[in-house]
Design an enzyme around this catalytic site. Structure first.
Site, short mmCIF file in Angstrom:
data_model
loop_
_atom_site.label_atom_id
_atom_site.label_comp_id
_atom_site.label_asym_id
_atom_site.label_seq_id
_atom_site.Cartn_x
_atom_site.Cartn_y
_atom_site.Cartn_z
N ARG A 37 0.47 -1.29 0.05
CA ARG A 37 0.07 -0.19 0.00
C ARG A 37 0.94 1.26 -0.30
NH1 ARG A 37 -1.94 -4.20 -0.12
NH2 ARG A 37 -4.06 -4.83 0.44
N VAL A 67 -21.08 -3.49 11.78
CA VAL A 67 -22.00 -3.17 11.80
C VAL A 67 -23.11 -2.88 10.56
CG1 VAL A 67 -23.05 -0.78 13.25
CG2 VAL A 67 -20.47 -1.82 13.58
N GLN A 91 -0.57 -0.58 10.13
CA GLN A 91 -0.93 -1.17 10.99
C GLN A 91 -0.60 -1.31 12.57
OE1 GLN A 91 -5.01 -3.59 10.20
NE2 GLN A 91 -5.28 -2.64 7.97
N CYS A 150 -17.81 0.46 -25.28
CA CYS A 150 -17.02 -0.54 -26.88
C CYS A 150 -15.72 0.43 -26.16
CB CYS A 150 -17.57 0.77 -27.85
SG CYS A 150 -19.29 0.50 -28.14
N ASN A 199 -15.35 1.64 3.84
CA ASN A 199 -16.03 1.96 2.12
C ASN A 199 -16.98 2.31 2.56
OD1 ASN A 199 -18.34 0.37 3.18
ND2 ASN A 199 -16.94 -1.14 4.05
N GLU A 237 -3.42 -9.09 8.12
CA GLU A 237 -2.73 -9.72 6.80
C GLU A 237 -1.43 -9.13 7.06
OE1 GLU A 237 -5.18 -8.71 3.68
OE2 GLU A 237 -6.91 -10.08 4.01
#
Length: 1181
Positions: free
Chosen positions: A180, A674, A636, A754, A699, A629
């Protein structure tokens, strides 16, 4: 034959010796004597890809390069004209450099030399090895070889900066860890970082925050210095100290915990009895960062570092005040000031004045001062591959590139590409910059503060030098002296400034304060400046920046000298600013954190430091449904490698409880999303017990749901997010501000179908096509087959889906009968036919429909503008991309059929391919291809065959599901972060093959993964800073402030750097004429009509009393009542209670945990005007 050198600027530095590592800037072209300056196709430019480093004179590069650079001095600028025999000879280079091609290298400048430790005998041995085959990862100019361990002596005469390249043999960047961050900084910047040694002095809250972020980012080494014994007050913001560390040297206690953050970054302790003696102790570092140090030491060390070319940064916080200073030397190079992707576009025209028009009025996205180059232009061919030309914007669709006389007349075609140009900055020493400061404004609402705080900070240092201690909390006598000192300093420096006495008194009052959110803000900011210093990526702070958050001071409790005195508590650094009463309020808050990812980890750390929820009535709840991960570990920071696979919320709660044991027993951990599906877990009692909510989500859907719940339960919400170096914060306050959902981000970029299907012109188009091919090859077919095998009426259902019957049936027939795979060889041959279908047959068909010389109805060439004429590909197993497609497709197809293909070698694939006979292809005259999304689909509507008969024939050929009992396919679930599953490998190969069809520059796996995986770039520095801003707003909520002007929504971009703060937008209001003509005002977001479980008639009557007539009533998607219903239908509903009304219409019982219902209404006032009123909340239990 050989190399001809033309010197333009004489060098002033040393001349490299054989075997030394040399860093060289240059731009390389194929030589073409028919073009201006002999410049053919552009091969490589340091302006785009960074400087080139190589051991010179030992056969690691082409002969012409080796011989010429050995004869140049550092700083010399020359052009090298290299003949083919001194370049790549008869072999050329992988299709990019033709056999026997001559090269022209412009602006060749040896930038610096690093003395190699190789012995002459070793050099002779290396040289005797001769040229080797070029590996796939090599740049065209380089012949890479294994490197012998070397011990450098650093020299950089151009920038006077020491560079440590002793880690030349270090492993490549771990993309699974840094993925990242790589999308923020790029490989070149991270390589520069990995050659840098950083020293951080001072390890209170700010110092450890800087160290943490640098360690996570990844530098060659991180060294810490702070021999001061740990005091209990240090624990206010120093999250790596424990109560048992009191009395130990800060660096000794801190270093082992910082070292756990990143196994690639060794963390050491700087051994020195005194920083002010023997300043050569700093020579081994590329960056020196000072925190919590006296001004005299800052000046002494800073001026020395400037002289030595060592990058120097000072950062300090005093309560709610903070500052940072940067000095990156006399001639600092910024390679990329913004970090934004270079823009590109299609040229529609270039007039004789040099004005370029973008195609179809597409915004070019350029700004004045940008630089561009061109390719594929017809008529002004000299612009193709030209030196970057400066842009003057003349409009959103046009820009000027200056004089184009003598270049001929533009005919057609062409692409423009922005070129990032380096920027050169000169910094003053700290001793000069103190007297003549240059400020970066952090808050334009406080435009007058930087100069005042610049003097005020100096006054604090003068106070300490005079008294031996910092001003005491809320001590008026000390504050008066700080104010007097400030006025004296301003007079001595000849600065005319109007002091805000209250501001400087607060600076004195808070001088001993050590606040976690301020450490987070300046720790993220300062660490980013360190990364800028060692990488040249992004624009640095030039040179001072001051920031304060006085709005966070509490007004609901008393602040006195007595209440702010230290009490021997871990919160003394906070009590010094806010007082004991406010500390108690913080401790008894009940907060809910939604998400325990990057922002969530930082948030929990800050909560632990400020003591949130640690009181007898305090509580913290955290939820996150994800597992940890490896890629999470880069930012983190509460997680360690041993935690991979564990639940984020559990590990995060455990980590912060270790930081502050007072949280033990006060954290409730959930592992649930949640959402509406978990309202039995996060129920009414849960929400009502909260004082506030903080989102740490990634998100929009989840954020919007939490936002709606906060509105429903009238809870303040703190929202934030990051995107690379950009970050934002938002405060949502009941009855004061708009909500998160009140505004929306612009929609994501999408491409016309297209373009994706037939007419790609950018690599993003081919990646989007490849991502869809992945789904249509390995996901949807397997899912459809399984539905056919398990659902009895699947065919009847499918046949009702007009337009999809035939393709669906043909796909079922292929996967279950005609092309059913049983062996490894079957999968290889299926993959080979997919190659033929997509990269040969389909392209032949397209060219049959639209030949290369085709013209439109207006007579214009069909293949022009955005339409690039493709060429079919001929399969070559020796082409790495061709073989990569076969290998990846084989493995994924085998996964669908549960066929084990592990251990298969390249030869196994080749053997399977050798047995194949590829059928010839003949274009079909009946195939129609849509050329524009605006046109109707030529394949829609009827067809020439008998639909029903053809479909029935296909159905009859399908095997009966009963004969396949127990058989099923396994759909592939796309996972971008598993480098062993072939998902990204397939998409990369598929995309690049299509790019080869259309002559589009291919993308490497890293870029393809970013686009196809829709990865959000992230870096720990931005996360830390944004979280600090959120906590500063949380303190205002704890205080219960009701003045909206005291709150701040923030937007930052650390790359520029830019800081913007604004007052939150007030919630919208609605007015209507009530009973007796009285004006009634309602808050559209936060107000609602609250009723019990009354009847519909009672509800209608209640609204009539309010001067409103309900014309429609709904709940969710169900319309419960409308004035236009027939009278009999309305009459049946009038006597129903609201809960009965909902159940009767929806035919579903209300869940037992649900105690309230939400109703939406359409109403009219007494004048018959529609009134948009808030919703109704009915308590039913």
């Amino acid at each position: 034959m050989g190399v001809t050198k033309t010197v333009h600027v004489k060098g002033t530095g040393p001349q490299p010796l054989r075997g030394q590592k040399v860093t060289v800037a240059f731009t390389g072209w194929l030589k073409d004597t028919s073009k201006p300056d002999n410049k053919g196709r552009l091969l490589h430019s340091s302006l785009n890809y960074g400087n080139f480093e190589v051991d010179i004179g030992v056969g690691k590069v082409i002969r012409g390069w080796d011989e010429a650079v050995l004869g140049m001095k550092v700083g010399e600028q020359a052009t090298l004209d290299i003949t083919g025999d001194y370049a790549y000879g008869e072999q050329g280079f992988r299709g990019r450099i033709p056999p026997n091609a001559d090269l022209i290298l412009l602006d060749v400048i040896p930038v610096k030399i690093v003395q190699s430790g190789l012995l002459n005998e070793s050099l002779g041995t290396l040289h005797a090895l001769g040229k080797r085959k070029i590996s796939e990862g090599d740049l065209p100019i380089s012949l890479k070889r294994p490197m012998t361990e070397r011990k450098p002596e650093e020299v950089d005469p151009v920038n006077k900066m020491q560079v440590d390249n002793s880690n030349t043999g270090a492993p490549e960047i771990d993309e699974s860890l840094y993925s990242r961050q790589l999308y923020v900084l790029g490989h070149e910047a991270m390589k520069r970082m990995s050659a840098s040694n950083v020293l951080v002095v001072g390890l209170r809250g700010l110092g450890v925050e800087i160290a943490k972020n640098i360690a996570l980012a990844g530098v060659k080494s991180l060294t810490l210095y702070d021999p001061t014994p740990v005091a209990i007050a240090d624990l206010s913001a120093q999250f790596f100290l424990r109560s048992e560390d009191v009395g130990k040297p800060r660096d000794q206690a801190t270093a082992p915990r910082v070292a756990e953050l990143n196994a690639y970054v060794p963390v050491r302790i700087h051994e020195s009895p005194n920083l002010s003696e023997n300043l050569s102790q700093f020579d081994k570092y590329q960056v020196v960062v000072l925190t919590n140090t006296p001004l005299r030491l800052q000046i002494q060390i800073g001026d020395y570092c400037h002289q030595k070319g060592i990058h120097f940064i000072v950062a300090d916080t005093f309560g709610l005040f903070g500052s940072v200073f940067c000095d990156f030397g006399d001639n600092f190079t910024v390679y990329d000031a913004t970090g934004e992707n270079p823009v590109s576009g299609i040229v529609a025209g270039i007039d004789e004045e040099g004005v370029v028009s973008a195609l179809d009025e597409t915004r070019h996205g350029l700004e004045d001062g940008d630089y561009v180059t061109f390719s594929e232009i017809e008529g002004m061919e000299a612009l193709n591959g030209c030196e970057p030309r400066k842009v003057t914007v003349t409009g959103p669709y046009t820009f000027s590139i200056g004089d184009v006389s003598g270049l001929g007349e533009y005919k057609r075609g062409g692409l423009f590409q922005q070129v990032k140009m380096p920027k050169f900055l000169s910094f003053k020493t700290i001793s000069e910059a103190i007297k003549d400061p240059e400020f970066v404004i952090s808050d334009f609402a406080k435009f007058d503060r930087p100069q005042q705080l610049h003097i005020g900070f100096q006054a604090l240092h003068a106070f300490v030098q005079s008294k031996g201690y910092l001003p005491r909390p809320l001590n008026e006598e000390d504050a008066a002296l700080v104010l007097e000192l400030s006025k004296n300093i301003a007079e001595e420096q000849g600065v005319k400034v109007e002091f805000d006495e209250k501001l400087l008194k607060e600076l004195s009052f808070q001088a001993t304060g050590d606040l976690s959110p301020m450490a987070a803000f300046f720790g993220g900011l300062t660490a980013q400046e360190v990364l800028k210093a060692v990488s040249g990526k992004f624009h640095p702070i030039k040179q001072w920046m001051y920031f304060d958050s006085l709005e966070s001071l509490p007004t609901s409790v008393a602040r006195t000298e007595e209440l702010c005195k230290p009490i021997g508590s871990r919160y003394d650094g906070q009590i010094a600013v806010f007082g004991r009463e406010f500390q108690a309020k913080i401790a008894n808050m009940k907060q809910f954190l939604v998400g325990a990812g990057a922002i969530g980890c930082e948030m929990l750390k800050n909560w632990a430091m400020i003591g949130l929820g640690t009181g007898p009535n305090g509580r913290v709840a955290v939820t996150d449904m994800d597992q940890i991960e490896k890629s999470n570990l880069n930012r983190q920071f509460l997680f360690r490698p041993k935690d991979v696979g564990s639940m984020k919320s559990e590990c995060a709660a455990k980590a912060v409880t270790a930081m502050n044991p007072e949280l033990d027993g006060h954290i409730d951990v959930y592992k649930d999303r949640v959402s509406p599906e978990t309202e039995h877990i996060f129920h009414e009692e849960f929400w009502n017990a909260l004082d506030g909510v903080t989102n740490a989500l990634d998100n929009v859907e989840a954020r919007t749901y939490v936002d709606r719940r906060c509105i429903f339960f009238h809870k303040p919400l703190l929202e934030s997010g990051t995107l690379g170096t950009k970050g934002n914060t938002q405060v949502v306050l009941p009855n004061l501000t708009e909500s998160y959902s009140s505004s929306q981000d612009p929609p994501e970029q999408s491409f016309p179908m297209c373009t994706i299907r037939s007419f790609p012109n950018r690599i993003e188009h081919t990646i989007a096509w490849a991502r869809e091919l992945f789904d249509s090859s390995f996901v949807k077919p397997a899912e459809t087959v399984n539905l056919y095998l398990t659902q009895p009426n699947f065919l009847e259902t499918t046949l009702k889906q007009t337009g999809n019957e035939k393709p669906t049936l043909e796909m079922l027939l292929d996967f279950l009968k005609n092309e059913k795979a049983l062996t490894f060889e079957d999968c290889v041959q299926w993959a080979r036919m997919q190659f033929e279908k997509h990269y040969n047959y389909n392209i032949q068909q397209l060219l049959y429909n639209f030949p290369k010389d085709a013209v439109t109805s207006t007579g214009a060439p069909f293949w022009s503008g955005p339409k690039r004429a493709p060429d079919p590909l001929k399969f070559d197993p020796n082409n790495p991309t061709h073989f990569a497609f076969i290998e990846a497709a084989t493995n994924l197809h085998a996964f669908n059929y549960n066929i084990n293909v592990k251990g298969k070698t390249r030869q196994d694939y080749l053997n399977a391919l050798d047995s194949m006979i590829i059928p010839d292809f003949s274009p079909d005259a009946n195939v129609k291809i849509q050329t524009d999304d605006k046109d109707s689909d030529p394949n829609a509507g009827g067809s020439s065959f008998d639909d029903s008969a053809e479909l029935q024939k296909l159905i009859n050929e399908l095997p009966d599901p009963k004969t396949l009992a127990g058989f099923k396919l396994t759909p592939v679930e796309f996972e971008k972060d598993d480098d062993t599953n072939y998902h990204i490998d397939f998409i990369t190969a598929a995309s690049n093959l299509r790019a080869e069809n259309y002559k589009i520059e291919p993308a490497d796996r890293h870029k393809t993964k970013f686009i196809a995986g829709r990865i959000i770039p992230a870096i720990a520095t931005t996360t830390a800073l944004v979280t600090g801003l959120v906590i500063l707003e949380l303190l205002k909520i704890v205080d219960g402030k009701k003045d909206i002007s005291q709150y701040k929504n923030g937007f930052v971009n650390l790359a520029l750097p830019f800081f913007g703060f604004s007052e939150p937008i007030a919630s919208p209001k609605v007015e209507y004429k009530g009973p007796g003509g009285v004006k009634v005002t309602l808050d559209k977001i936060w107000d609602r009509f609250e009723v019990g479980n009354i009847t519909l008639q009672e509800l209608l009557d209640d609204f009539e009393k309010r001067g409103l007539t309900i014309s429609m009533l709904s709940s969710g998607v169900s319309l419960l009542y409308a004035s236009f219903f027939p009278p009999a239908k309305r009459k049946d509903k009038y006597g129903m209670k609201l809960s009965e009304l909902v159940e009767s219409v929806t035919k579903k019982p209300i869940p037992a945990h649900q105690k309230e219902l939400i109703f939406e209404v359409v109403t009219e006032d007494a004048d018959g005007e529609d009134v948009e009123v808030p919703y109704i909340k009915a308590r039913i239990r």
